[in-house]
Motif scaffolding. Sequence first.
Motif, mmCIF file in Angstrom:
data_model
loop_
_atom_site.group_PDB
_atom_site.id
_atom_site.type_symbol
_atom_site.label_atom_id
_atom_site.label_comp_id
_atom_site.label_asym_id
_atom_site.label_seq_id
_atom_site.Cartn_x
_atom_site.Cartn_y
_atom_site.Cartn_z
ATOM 1 N N PRO A 4 10.643 8.104 -2.003
ATOM 2 C CA PRO A 4 11.740 9.049 -2.197
ATOM 3 C C PRO A 4 13.128 8.482 -1.875
ATOM 4 C CG PRO A 4 10.450 9.692 -0.285
ATOM 5 C CD PRO A 4 9.740 8.573 -0.766
ATOM 6 N N LYS A 5 13.515 7.607 -1.073
ATOM 7 C CA LYS A 5 14.580 7.080 -0.953
ATOM 8 C C LYS A 5 14.958 5.795 -1.601
ATOM 9 C CE LYS A 5 14.574 8.170 4.172
ATOM 10 N NZ LYS A 5 14.668 7.650 5.529
ATOM 11 N N ASN A 6 14.014 5.162 -2.817
ATOM 12 C CA ASN A 6 14.141 4.229 -3.447
ATOM 13 C C ASN A 6 13.145 4.335 -4.687
ATOM 14 O OD1 ASN A 6 14.362 1.902 -4.754
ATOM 15 N ND2 ASN A 6 13.325 0.395 -3.178
ATOM 16 N N PRO A 7 13.803 4.923 -5.963
ATOM 17 C CA PRO A 7 12.849 5.039 -7.139
ATOM 18 C C PRO A 7 12.204 3.753 -7.531
ATOM 19 C CG PRO A 7 15.149 5.166 -7.731
ATOM 20 C CD PRO A 7 15.126 5.032 -6.163
ATOM 21 N N ASN A 8 12.704 2.488 -7.103
ATOM 22 C CA ASN A 8 12.032 1.346 -7.730
ATOM 23 C C ASN A 8 10.899 0.866 -6.847
ATOM 24 O OD1 ASN A 8 14.213 0.876 -9.655
ATOM 25 N ND2 ASN A 8 15.569 0.645 -8.183
ATOM 26 N N ARG A 9 10.145 1.738 -5.801
ATOM 27 C CA ARG A 9 9.399 1.265 -4.952
ATOM 28 C C ARG A 9 8.107 2.373 -5.125
ATOM 29 N NH1 ARG A 9 7.275 2.081 0.400
ATOM 30 N NH2 ARG A 9 6.850 -0.041 1.333
ATOM 31 N N GLN A 10 7.280 1.636 -5.486
ATOM 32 C CA GLN A 10 6.081 2.442 -5.754
ATOM 33 C C GLN A 10 4.803 1.936 -5.081
ATOM 34 O OE1 GLN A 10 5.164 3.863 -10.053
ATOM 35 N NE2 GLN A 10 3.145 2.542 -9.787
ATOM 36 N N ILE A 11 4.054 2.819 -4.496
ATOM 37 C CA ILE A 11 2.960 2.766 -3.973
ATOM 38 C C ILE A 11 1.529 3.288 -4.576
ATOM 39 C CG2 ILE A 11 1.843 2.923 -1.699
ATOM 40 C CD1 ILE A 11 4.526 3.477 -0.553
ATOM 41 N N THR A 12 0.649 2.264 -4.972
ATOM 42 C CA THR A 12 -0.618 2.793 -5.372
ATOM 43 C C THR A 12 -1.719 2.811 -4.430
ATOM 44 O OG1 THR A 12 0.017 2.320 -7.598
ATOM 45 C CG2 THR A 12 -2.347 2.391 -7.409
ATOM 46 N N LEU A 13 -2.403 3.791 -4.013
ATOM 47 C CA LEU A 13 -3.462 3.943 -3.228
ATOM 48 C C LEU A 13 -4.862 3.515 -3.856
ATOM 49 C CD1 LEU A 13 -2.322 6.868 -0.903
ATOM 50 C CD2 LEU A 13 -2.056 4.279 -0.294
ATOM 51 N N LEU A 14 -5.667 2.535 -3.647
ATOM 52 C CA LEU A 14 -6.429 2.433 -4.189
ATOM 53 C C LEU A 14 -7.748 2.625 -3.068
ATOM 54 C CD1 LEU A 14 -5.552 -0.884 -5.885
ATOM 55 C CD2 LEU A 14 -5.893 1.363 -6.817
ATOM 56 N N LYS A 34 -6.608 0.847 -0.008
ATOM 57 C CA LYS A 34 -6.059 -0.115 -0.153
ATOM 58 C C LYS A 34 -4.591 0.241 -0.930
ATOM 59 C CE LYS A 34 -9.621 -3.317 0.016
ATOM 60 N NZ LYS A 34 -10.582 -4.533 -0.985
ATOM 61 N N GLU A 35 -3.686 -0.561 -0.602
ATOM 62 C CA GLU A 35 -2.332 -0.093 -1.366
ATOM 63 C C GLU A 35 -1.607 -1.250 -1.953
ATOM 64 O OE1 GLU A 35 0.749 0.900 1.817
ATOM 65 O OE2 GLU A 35 -0.490 2.565 2.636
ATOM 66 N N LEU A 36 -1.273 -0.917 -3.005
ATOM 67 C CA LEU A 36 -0.598 -1.940 -3.961
ATOM 68 C C LEU A 36 0.897 -1.473 -3.950
ATOM 69 C CD1 LEU A 36 -0.479 -4.308 -5.905
ATOM 70 C CD2 LEU A 36 -0.910 -2.591 -7.860
ATOM 71 N N VAL A 37 1.718 -2.284 -3.428
ATOM 72 C CA VAL A 37 3.202 -1.640 -3.426
ATOM 73 C C VAL A 37 4.013 -2.450 -4.344
ATOM 74 C CG1 VAL A 37 5.306 -1.504 -2.083
ATOM 75 C CG2 VAL A 37 2.977 -1.473 -0.915
ATOM 76 N N SER A 38 4.806 -1.941 -5.256
ATOM 77 C CA SER A 38 5.212 -2.718 -6.604
ATOM 78 C C SER A 38 6.728 -2.390 -6.241
ATOM 79 C CB SER A 38 5.001 -2.185 -7.684
ATOM 80 O OG SER A 38 3.472 -2.582 -7.867
#
Length: 270
Positions: free
Chosen positions: A151-161, A173-177
């Motif tokens: 919410p503080k950075n629209p350029n940071r996305q987290i995908t939970l696998l 597991k997390e993929l942080v982009s």
Amino acid sequence: MAVALWLALWAGLGIHGAVQAGPLGDRLAQFPDWQSKPLLPSARGDLVYPDWFEGTWDVTTTLVDLVAPLAPEITTPGFEGNRQYLNQPVLFQARFVATLPNRFGGLPLPPSLLGKPQVVADRAFNGLNLARAYLDKPDQKSPVLAVKVDPKNPNRQITLLRDESEDSLLGAKELVSTVVARGVETPSPSEFITTEVFQQEFLGSPQIYFNTVETSTAYQLHPDELPRITADQVTAIYLSPQDPDYFAAGDRPVALYRYRLEFNPEPGID
């Protein structure tokens, strides 16, 4: 896992007609002769799209070419496995929304002071749909548990696998982009070109894995035709410093994936 394939659209062949643009358009035209990373400014705020992106779309993305420029000396582990997607259309939904720009630190100001609404991607919605389109299998639990945006950075996305040994978020597991650089060109009112470079971190395995991904996309609007929007997209994979072949590869990509994208309005919406 075809992570490189579906990450291309988390932001995001054969555009109809030649792209007349600056360095970003020229770079796409030079595919697959890419010898270095692009020189781009740091990413600030979200990626703003033309107004004609607003709405919900049925998207078809098709891998039309893949190249390992440094093979056979250097290849990525998933490159050969990704050949299964060649010329295989993948369908998913994408959404772009108009939002008021946040220029005043979230202060409760009247809309008249915030400026014109800007069209941005619903990154969580798009990322979840694209990931599941590639990774889900019939009659099996989805390996993609959730996609969320900082919410503080629209350029940071987290995908939970999903961890194969667990059925809960505790085993995810997390993929942080994180988008770190971005460039935009608008050759004409019906054309839009953007390049984003983002860092990927795969967390949850014994060793944290890093790499760098570049996605360059040239969109074209066809106001009186279907598909309404087409796009030429190239995703480039670069090695991280932890890779033993990092110095041999330098700033050259080790894998290139080219796609054709087609956007059609959601049925009943035009």
